[in-house]
Design a protein around this motif. Structure first.
Motif, PDB file in Angstrom:
ATOM      1  N   THR A 192       1.045  -1.103  -0.087  1.00 16.43           N
ATOM      2  CA  THR A 192      -0.019  -0.375   0.079  1.00 16.43           C
ATOM      3  C   THR A 192       1.026   1.160   0.000  1.00 16.43           C
ATOM      4  O   THR A 192       0.461   2.528  -1.084  1.00 16.43           O
ATOM      5  CB  THR A 192      -1.022   0.267   0.568  1.00 16.43           C
ATOM      6  N   ARG A 195       2.703   0.963  -3.690  1.00 18.22           N
ATOM      7  CA  ARG A 195       1.548   2.143  -4.688  1.00 18.22           C
ATOM      8  C   ARG A 195       1.789   3.586  -4.521  1.00 18.22           C
ATOM      9  O   ARG A 195       1.124   4.419  -5.194  1.00 18.22           O
ATOM     10  CB  ARG A 195       0.492   0.804  -4.686  1.00 18.22           C
ATOM     11  N   LYS A 196       1.592   4.010  -3.144  1.00 16.23           N
ATOM     12  CA  LYS A 196       0.778   5.325  -2.499  1.00 16.23           C
ATOM     13  C   LYS A 196       2.349   6.564  -3.173  1.00 16.23           C
ATOM     14  O   LYS A 196       2.300   7.456  -4.289  1.00 16.23           O
ATOM     15  CB  LYS A 196       0.712   5.880  -1.191  1.00 16.23           C
ATOM     16  N   HIS A 200       2.762   8.888  -6.359  1.00 13.91           N
ATOM     17  CA  HIS A 200       2.747  10.924  -6.307  1.00 13.91           C
ATOM     18  C   HIS A 200       4.868   9.881  -7.055  1.00 13.91           C
ATOM     19  O   HIS A 200       4.210  11.342  -8.230  1.00 13.91           O
ATOM     20  CB  HIS A 200       3.686  10.643  -4.969  1.00 13.91           C
TER      21      HIS A 200
END
Length: 208
Positions: A192, A195-196, A200
């Motif tokens: 998670t 992937r964040k 960005h």
């Protein structure tokens, strides 16, 4: 025992020779642990990311510029991830996913590699969230190679690198790593955060 070697001395023949030393360490050490709060672990770096890092090292220290050869050796050392004989427990600070090394394109490729490699049997990848509560004051990055009497902690400073083998000091590094690993997220939680970070860099301006 603690031994320190100045970088300008160690890199006097260029980056390739140092990478040869590191390849030997990894081949001879079946187990390793690493904590890097603000950059990607060398054995998971892409070629593009490693090229920027080694180029900055050469420019800063004024050592011989053999960056392409050094990068090639850094890529070769990564074979230990796939030989079925080694295992590495790695904790990256969430900041490592955002420290801008080479711009958005380089960072996107680097994050994609981390996502792809996180499931390797040889690797346990944890991400220490920027908001995680850790039972330890903030500390510098370090590597621990080996176990038992053969273990040592390796620390890279601005001016030199240092190996720690004195049992009492080494025990503190092992204790610190255990606390950092406990506070980090692994598996789906790590993905998670990866992937964040990828989102960005995918939306960042090309010149960021």
């Amino acid at each position: 025992m603690t031994g320190s070697v100045p970088w300008q001395e160690r890199l006097s023949a260029g980056t390739e020779a140092v990478q040869d030393d590191v390849i030997s360490w990894y081949r001879n050490t079946r187990e390793g642990r690493a904590y890097l709060p603000d950059m990607i672990w060398g054995t998971l770096q892409t070629e593009a990311y490693a090229t920027v890092i080694l180029g900055q090292v050469v420019e800063f220290l004024g050592t011989p510029n053999d960056v392409p050869a050094g990068v090639a050796k850094r890529m070769r050392r990564q074979q230990v991830l796939y030989d079925g004989e080694h295992h590495y427990d790695v904790v990256l600070g969430e900041q490592a996913l955002y420290t801008n090394i080479g711009g958005p394109e380089v960072m996107r490729g680097q994050i994609e590699r981390l996502i792809d490699e996180a499931s390797l049997p040889s690797l346990r990848l944890g991400i220490l969230s920027s908001t995680a509560r850790v039972g330890l004051f903030p500390v510098h990055g370090f590597n621990i190679y080996g176990t038992g009497n053969d273990a040592r902690a390796h620390v890279e400073l601005v001016s030199s690198s240092m190996d720690v083998t004195e049992p009492g000091e080494l025990a503190l590094y092992e204790k610190a790593f255990a606390l950092l690993r406990t506070a980090a997220v692994h598996g789906a939680g790590a993905e998670t955060l990866l992937r964040k970070a990828h989102a960005h860099w995918s939306s960042a301006p090309a010149r960021e």
